[in-house]
Write an enzyme that holds these catalytic residues in place. Structure first.
Site, PDB file in Angstrom:
ATOM      1  N   HIS A 104       0.731  -1.223   0.187  1.00 21.42           N
ATOM      2  CA  HIS A 104       0.135  -0.043  -0.089  1.00 21.42           C
ATOM      3  C   HIS A 104       0.821   1.457   0.038  1.00 21.42           C
ATOM      4  O   HIS A 104       0.588   2.197   0.535  1.00 21.42           O
ATOM      5  CB  HIS A 104      -1.067  -0.084   1.361  1.00 21.42           C
ATOM      6  CG  HIS A 104      -1.944  -1.042   1.179  1.00 21.42           C
ATOM      7  ND1 HIS A 104      -2.511  -1.452  -0.232  1.00 21.42           N
ATOM      8  CD2 HIS A 104      -2.905  -1.776   2.006  1.00 21.42           C
ATOM      9  CE1 HIS A 104      -3.602  -2.260   0.090  1.00 21.42           C
ATOM     10  NE2 HIS A 104      -3.572  -2.454   1.225  1.00 21.42           N
ATOM     11  N   HIS A 116      -9.449   2.533   1.213  1.00 18.93           N
ATOM     12  CA  HIS A 116      -9.563   1.112   1.854  1.00 18.93           C
ATOM     13  C   HIS A 116     -10.671   0.997   3.016  1.00 18.93           C
ATOM     14  O   HIS A 116     -10.404   0.801   4.158  1.00 18.93           O
ATOM     15  CB  HIS A 116      -7.942   0.755   2.650  1.00 18.93           C
ATOM     16  CG  HIS A 116      -7.735  -0.367   2.887  1.00 18.93           C
ATOM     17  ND1 HIS A 116      -8.046  -1.125   3.647  1.00 18.93           N
ATOM     18  CD2 HIS A 116      -6.901  -1.281   2.199  1.00 18.93           C
ATOM     19  CE1 HIS A 116      -7.621  -2.476   3.875  1.00 18.93           C
ATOM     20  NE2 HIS A 116      -6.850  -2.426   2.602  1.00 18.93           N
ATOM     21  N   GLU A 171     -11.647  -3.018  -2.818  1.00 20.25           N
ATOM     22  CA  GLU A 171     -10.520  -1.905  -3.313  1.00 20.25           C
ATOM     23  C   GLU A 171     -10.292  -1.849  -4.627  1.00 20.25           C
ATOM     24  O   GLU A 171      -9.734  -2.951  -5.113  1.00 20.25           O
ATOM     25  CB  GLU A 171      -9.165  -2.597  -2.454  1.00 20.25           C
ATOM     26  CG  GLU A 171      -9.379  -2.653  -1.051  1.00 20.25           C
ATOM     27  CD  GLU A 171      -8.166  -3.279  -0.679  1.00 20.25           C
ATOM     28  OE1 GLU A 171      -7.112  -3.013  -0.826  1.00 20.25           O
ATOM     29  OE2 GLU A 171      -8.506  -4.369   0.344  1.00 20.25           O
TER      30      GLU A 171
END
Length: 347
Positions: free
Chosen positions: A104, A178, A313
């Site tokens: 991420h 998220h 996502e």
């Protein structure tokens, strides 16, 4: 419709929490830190408004948001194998914050940055535009990138996230949000009985470290087939090796069959009557069913636990830097990255 802001004192800093409210009473609250969505108040079948996303009770916990609750994710959403990638003739090394891999965007990714915010109101919507600039070399990535992310809430109970980015060098980039959704409201139940319908006939195989192996598998005759609707519970009980790798759940990239003019995902909770429809121009989605959550966190309404939320996502695939045949995350210099995902609520 209105927009409010509330100062939040965190250690020696002050964040702002913005709340967008439409004419029917639905609201979305977010921080200028990480663009973190802290609450979504959505009516159920009895017009009772409850929160449908996971958030911390104590906002100090967002400083170390290891589960990425509600956050904007980038430069690259997902895991980059071996925390490095090649672009042209050069190899770039990234921080390894998930075993040997980079997750991420690294520890200093967009989820951990303070954004500039400009609010916008129209006759049919309220919104905010978030701005941030990431310098060349930030978290190991090439190119200075300018980001513009728009949050818009309409009177039709649609929450739209529009992403824009431009880099002065070739780089890699795919952005997402998220948020962990739980349509039961105020975390009254897990998401195991939520029903998912997804327009995807393929998903990506994972290895023991949740890194794509390079194999793209058909969903037919597996618990990864959501084309006609399936409860999340099915994957937790299946015994399928892919579910077992994800701690008896889902943490997989699904490739959409179509990417335009179609509802890619619907999420339904029969008990509350709430339904979430996700429409996007992204090529796929990582569906993560909070398999790693334990009971150590105090959330807005309850203690955390496994299967308390589902992340949808929408993004391209970081596996494309290692394997052929995956939706690309390459962004050419001066090319504008534009993507949009809409979360539409009904009850």
């Amino acid at each position: 419709m209105n927009i409010t802001s509330l100062p939040i004192k965190i250690e020696e800093k002050t964040w702002l929490e913005y709340t967008l409210t439409n004419d029917s009473g639905m609201s979305v609250s977010f921080l200028n830190f990480g663009g973190i969505i802290t609450k979504m108040m959505v009516p159920d079948k009895n017009n009772q408004f409850e929160n449908v996303v996971i958030g911390f009770r104590d906002y100090d916990n967002y400083l170390n948001n290891k589960n990425y609750f509600g956050a904007l994710i980038g430069r690259v959403a997902g895991r980059i194998e071996g925390a490095q990638f090649s672009l042209g003739e050069k190899t770039y090394t990234l921080p390894a914050n998930d075993g040997d891999n980079s997750l991420h965007g690294g520890p200093g990714g967009l989820h951990a940055r303070t954004w500039e915010v400009e609010t916008i109101e129209t006759p049919t919507s309220v919104g905010a535009v978030l701005y941030h600039t990431s310098l060349d070399g930030d978290q190991g990535y090439p190119g200075t990138v300018k980001y513009k992310v728009s949050y818009t809430l309409t009177n039709a109970n649609d929450f739209e996230i529009s992403y824009e980015a431009i880099s002065d060098q070739d780089t890699v980039l795919t952005l997402t949000n998220h948020s962990y959704f739980n349509l039961s409201g105020d975390l009254k139940d897990t998401i195991l009985n939520h029903e998912v319908t997804m327009n995807a006939s393929q998903f990506v195989e994972l290895d023991h470290a949740l890194i794509p192996t390079g194999n793209i598998l058909p969903v037919t005759d597996t618990v990864f087939d959501f084309r006609n609707g399936r409860k999340i519970l099915d994957g937790t009980l299946s015994g399928d090796p892919q579910n077992q790798l994800a701690l008896d759940g889902y943490d997989h990239f699904f490739i959409f069959d179509q990417t335009k003019d179609d509802d890619q995902i619907t999420l339904k909770d029969a008990s509350s009557g709430r339904q979430l429809t996700v429409t996007t121009d992204q090529p796929g989605v990582v569906m993560y069913t909070s398999n790693n959550l334990d009971d150590s966190l105090q959330l807005n309404e309850a203690r955390s636990k496994k299967y308390l939320g589902v992340c949808l996502e929408t993004q391209s695939s970081p596996a494309s830097v290692t394997h052929d045949g995956f939706p690309s995350i390459h962004l050419a210099a001066h090319e504008v990255y534009r993507k949009k995902t809409t979360f539409s609520f009904e009850s």
